[in-house]
Design a protein around this motif. Structure first.
Motif, PDB file in Angstrom:
ATOM      1  N   GLU A  71      57.826  24.257  -0.363  1.00  0.00           N
ATOM      2  CA  GLU A  71      57.688  22.815  -0.256  1.00  0.00           C
ATOM      3  C   GLU A  71      56.235  22.364  -0.070  1.00  0.00           C
ATOM      4  OE1 GLU A  71      61.812  23.900   1.263  1.00  0.00           O
ATOM      5  OE2 GLU A  71      59.766  24.636   1.567  1.00  0.00           O
ATOM      6  N   ALA A  72      55.522  22.967   0.875  1.00  0.00           N
ATOM      7  CA  ALA A  72      54.152  22.513   1.154  1.00  0.00           C
ATOM      8  C   ALA A  72      53.227  22.765  -0.035  1.00  0.00           C
ATOM      9  CB  ALA A  72      53.619  23.214   2.406  1.00  0.00           C
ATOM     10  N   THR A  73      53.325  23.949  -0.632  1.00  0.00           N
ATOM     11  CA  THR A  73      52.473  24.277  -1.779  1.00  0.00           C
ATOM     12  C   THR A  73      52.802  23.386  -2.965  1.00  0.00           C
ATOM     13  OG1 THR A  73      52.324  26.581  -1.061  1.00  0.00           O
ATOM     14  CG2 THR A  73      51.757  26.106  -3.355  1.00  0.00           C
ATOM     15  N   ALA A  74      54.102  23.181  -3.220  1.00  0.00           N
ATOM     16  CA  ALA A  74      54.503  22.329  -4.335  1.00  0.00           C
ATOM     17  C   ALA A  74      54.047  20.889  -4.119  1.00  0.00           C
ATOM     18  CB  ALA A  74      56.019  22.390  -4.518  1.00  0.00           C
ATOM     19  N   PHE A  75      54.103  20.428  -2.882  1.00  0.00           N
ATOM     20  CA  PHE A  75      53.623  19.072  -2.567  1.00  0.00           C
ATOM     21  C   PHE A  75      52.131  18.957  -2.870  1.00  0.00           C
ATOM     22  CE2 PHE A  75      51.752  16.021   0.442  1.00  0.00           C
ATOM     23  CZ  PHE A  75      52.518  14.889   0.174  1.00  0.00           C
ATOM     24  N   ASN A  76      51.357  19.940  -2.453  1.00  0.00           N
ATOM     25  CA  ASN A  76      49.921  19.940  -2.736  1.00  0.00           C
ATOM     26  C   ASN A  76      49.656  19.874  -4.234  1.00  0.00           C
ATOM     27  OD1 ASN A  76      49.386  20.194   0.001  1.00  0.00           O
ATOM     28  ND2 ASN A  76      49.174  22.419  -0.076  1.00  0.00           N
ATOM     29  N   ASN A  77      50.431  20.631  -4.977  1.00  0.00           N
ATOM     30  CA  ASN A  77      50.218  20.697  -6.425  1.00  0.00           C
ATOM     31  C   ASN A  77      50.525  19.381  -7.136  1.00  0.00           C
ATOM     32  OD1 ASN A  77      49.274  23.317  -6.491  1.00  0.00           O
ATOM     33  ND2 ASN A  77      51.306  24.213  -6.732  1.00  0.00           N
ATOM     34  N   LEU A  78      51.368  18.556  -6.544  1.00  0.00           N
ATOM     35  CA  LEU A  78      51.619  17.240  -7.134  1.00  0.00           C
ATOM     36  C   LEU A  78      50.320  16.451  -7.258  1.00  0.00           C
ATOM     37  CD1 LEU A  78      54.847  16.134  -5.196  1.00  0.00           C
ATOM     38  CD2 LEU A  78      54.723  17.045  -7.521  1.00  0.00           C
ATOM     39  N   PHE A  79      49.476  16.558  -6.232  1.00  0.00           N
ATOM     40  CA  PHE A  79      48.205  15.835  -6.240  1.00  0.00           C
ATOM     41  C   PHE A  79      47.179  16.557  -7.105  1.00  0.00           C
ATOM     42  CE2 PHE A  79      50.355  14.379  -2.474  1.00  0.00           C
ATOM     43  CZ  PHE A  79      50.030  13.043  -2.385  1.00  0.00           C
ATOM     44  N   ILE A  80      47.143  17.861  -7.003  1.00  0.00           N
ATOM     45  CA  ILE A  80      46.192  18.641  -7.785  1.00  0.00           C
ATOM     46  C   ILE A  80      46.409  18.410  -9.278  1.00  0.00           C
ATOM     47  CG2 ILE A  80      45.502  20.999  -8.407  1.00  0.00           C
ATOM     48  CD1 ILE A  80      46.225  21.744  -5.472  1.00  0.00           C
ATOM     49  N   ASN A  81      47.671  18.363  -9.683  1.00  0.00           N
ATOM     50  CA  ASN A  81      48.013  18.182 -11.089  1.00  0.00           C
ATOM     51  C   ASN A  81      48.173  16.718 -11.472  1.00  0.00           C
ATOM     52  OD1 ASN A  81      48.093  21.004 -11.408  1.00  0.00           O
ATOM     53  ND2 ASN A  81      50.234  21.081 -10.748  1.00  0.00           N
ATOM     54  N   ASP A  82      47.964  15.829 -10.483  1.00  0.00           N
ATOM     55  CA  ASP A  82      48.108  14.390 -10.715  1.00  0.00           C
ATOM     56  C   ASP A  82      49.456  14.090 -11.364  1.00  0.00           C
ATOM     57  OD1 ASP A  82      47.516  11.743 -10.627  1.00  0.00           O
ATOM     58  OD2 ASP A  82      45.999  11.767 -12.216  1.00  0.00           O
ATOM     59  N   ASN A  83      50.522  14.598 -10.725  1.00  0.00           N
ATOM     60  CA  ASN A  83      51.856  14.522 -11.306  1.00  0.00           C
ATOM     61  C   ASN A  83      52.870  14.099 -10.246  1.00  0.00           C
ATOM     62  OD1 ASN A  83      53.906  14.804 -13.234  1.00  0.00           O
ATOM     63  ND2 ASN A  83      54.287  16.928 -12.631  1.00  0.00           N
ATOM     64  N   LEU A  84      52.605  12.970  -9.607  1.00  0.00           N
ATOM     65  CA  LEU A  84      53.471  12.521  -8.535  1.00  0.00           C
ATOM     66  C   LEU A  84      54.727  11.851  -9.083  1.00  0.00           C
ATOM     67  CD1 LEU A  84      50.759  12.903  -6.966  1.00  0.00           C
ATOM     68  CD2 LEU A  84      51.465  10.969  -5.551  1.00  0.00           C
ATOM     69  N   PRO A  85      55.900  12.144  -8.489  1.00  0.00           N
ATOM     70  CA  PRO A  85      57.102  11.374  -8.816  1.00  0.00           C
ATOM     71  C   PRO A  85      56.940   9.923  -8.346  1.00  0.00           C
ATOM     72  CG  PRO A  85      57.631  13.449  -7.723  1.00  0.00           C
ATOM     73  CD  PRO A  85      56.168  13.241  -7.557  1.00  0.00           C
TER      74      PRO A  85
END
Length: 557
Positions: A111-125
């Motif tokens: 969960e924490a890593t995937a949440f970080n990656n949302l911002f890194i990849n600029d791919n927020l739901p």
């Protein structure tokens, strides 16, 4: 139905990752950053509606069917369902709002890593269900707003009337909902009808073991505990009379009688750090003594637990006498989970004291800042194409007709999933959850008929449906007011957040490693002063100062 997405995060350099709560996962919740110094005034509209009693949204929210994506880290709560859209509640919600939800569900443990990656990849739901203690933007939530990722909800207060009604209904809610700079980065979740800090975890002891060793009362002092644990060891040959986390230190329930906390805490508005206090050394001395006497789990550092509950092999096979556990697992709950001993019976115990005449312990982890606040905050993607619709959808959860269905099951399930008490309020049917005609396990029943941990949680939804003796656990653990807990909604500035992260991740790892060493004897407690000096060299004093500045601003809001 939408596809159930398991969001597996790829490994990325740590320099790129957004900071989570801390390095190890067992520490006290740390605060999200705030972009401004001092407190800015933001006017919250008044509301004559109390706690969403009347739903003020207009339905359907959209005339043409709309799909919104929803970050929903609940993979461990889906049971045997393949998609949360199989839930009767979310199906009902879709019909009401005309908004279909595409659930984005990260894999358990990611969960924490995937949440970080949302911002890194600029791919927020479009919508993000988060726990700010462990999931937050690198530079703080005000920075997430300034960087264009998260909506500042103060600009949309006119279309979120149900949430505004809650902000007006709870005296401290406005203070908690805003950052120091007056921004509102999300919808905070609330408990309904909570009068003091809610405790859904605490010390559990095997009552059936106490009966077997002739103990007629629950242990109150540390001396009582040593006597009881010794009997568990000698008479019952229990492998781990006291089970603790893999770090040797729990969330503070057991150590609070020493007047300290595992990490940061406050005393009368002054921030302190547990390991820097003499009493912390005294507590480690006690644990080392118990470890030498085989009263602690001899292999605690190899276990999976980070503070609550235990490895299944240990708890299900009579290898544990006492531990920190969840209220839902009290009394005989483990029998249905596979306990081999059909006499298994766990009971809640108050936090121990040095002496029965000592003041009450003043620290425990609470889920609501003592002000009805949960530890969940729902964010809106500032780059989404349907911001207003997303806000209205989330706001609906703060209306009574919606949150009752979310907590108990939809209206049409009266008499099956829930029933009315004499005064008219709903009560979940405990027998249906655990002995339903379809043979569904309790997790699947919860996922199928209501929403897991919705934005408004009704305490009775969980407690009233339990057997009376199990429900009593919550009152036992809430006996002492957690005066020394630092509220989750305390925020640091962007600069403070960066400086804090620079030092504290290494500090926490160092503390966790040395806790284990001091308890096992791999490092002598005679070296404790040198250990504290190392913490100073690692800039723990700077971290305390930053925590203090954030708490001072919070208290001045």
């Amino acid at each position: 139905m939408s596809t159930f997405k398991k969001f597996l995060a790829a490994a990325l350099p740590m320099a790129m990752l957004l900071t989570a709560c801390s390095g190890g996962g067992s520490g006290t919740p740390e605060q999200g950053g705030s972009g401004g110094e001092g407190s800015a005034k933001t006017e919250i509209p008044s509301s004559d509606v109390v706690k969403g009693e009347t739903n003020q949204q207009t339905y359907p929210i959209v005339s043409d069917k709309l799909t919104l994506s929803y970050w929903y880290p609940m993979a461990n709560s889906i049971g045997t369902l393949t998609d949360f859209n199989e839930s009767e509640f979310f199906q009902w919600m879709e019909k009401k709002t005309n908004i279909h939800i595409d659930f984005v569900v990260p894999a358990v443990g990611e969960e924490a890593t995937a949440f970080n990656n949302l911002f890194i990849n600029d791919n927020l739901p479009d919508i993000l269900y988060t726990s700010p203690a462990t999931q937050k933007y690198r530079d703080g939530m005000d920075a997430a707003i300034a960087d264009g990722y998260i909506v500042d909800l103060t600009k949309y207060l006119d279309i979120m009337p149900n949430y505004v009604s809650w902000l007006n209904s709870i005296p401290t809610a406005k203070k908690d909902a805003l950052t120091d700079s007056g921004k509102m980065y999300g919808f905070w979740s609330f408990w309904d009808n909570m009068e003091k800090g809610y405790a859904d975890q605490g010390i559990s002891i095997r009552k059936d073991f106490l009966d077997k060793v002739g103990e007629t009362s629950l242990p109150e002092t540390y001396d009582d505990w040593e006597r009881v644990l010794t009997k568990f060891r000698d008479q019952l040959h229990i492998e781990a009379p006291l089970y603790t986390s893999k770090y040797g230190i729990d969330y503070g329930e057991f150590m609070a009688g020493y007047g300290i906390a595992p990490y940061f805490y406050q005393e009368n508005g002054v921030v302190k750090y547990g390991p820097m206090e003499d009493a912390y050394k005294d507590y480690l001395t006690l644990l080392h003594d118990w470890y030498e006497k085989k009263l602690l789990d001899p292999d605690f550092s190899t276990r999976q637990s980070t503070g609550v509950a235990a490895d299944n092999d240990m708890i299900l096979n009579d290898k544990i006498g006492a531990l920190i556990d969840w209220g839902t697992r009290m009394t005989d709950a483990y029998i249905s989970r596979g306990a081999t001993n059909k006499e298994f019976y766990a009971t809640a115990v108050k936090q121990p004291k040095k002496s029965a005449s000592d003041p009450d312990p003043a620290y425990r982890v609470v889920n609501n800042n003592f002000h009805d606040l949960q530890s969940v905050c729902i964010l809106i993607n500032a780059k989404g194409k349907h911001i207003e619709e997303a806000i209205k959808w989330v706001d609906s959860f703060y209306a009574k007709d919606v949150y009752l269905n979310a907590n108990y099951g939809i209206d049409s399930e009266e008499g099956k999933v829930w029933y009315k008490a004499d005064d008219g309020h709903r009560i979940g049917d405990y027998d249906f959850r655990y002995k339903n005609p379809d043979g569904l396990d309790s997790a699947t029943v919860a996922a199928k008929y209501w929403a897991k941990n919705p934005p408004i949680r009704v305490e009775a939804a969980q407690i009233e449906q339990m057997p009376e003796d199990r429900a009593a656990s919550y009152g036992v653990w809430s006996t002492y007011e957690s005066k020394n807990f630092i509220p989750t909604t305390v925020t640091m500035t962007t600069e403070e957040t960066a400086e804090y992260a620079q030092y504290y991740t290494d500090i926490e790892t160092f503390v966790q490693e040395n806790n284990v060493k001091f308890i096992t004897g791999d490092r002598s407690l005679d070296e404790y002063d040198a250990y504290r000096e190392t913490l100073k060299n690692m800039n723990i004093d700077v971290c305390i100062k930053l925590q203090q500045a954030a708490l001072d601003r919070y208290n001045a809001r």
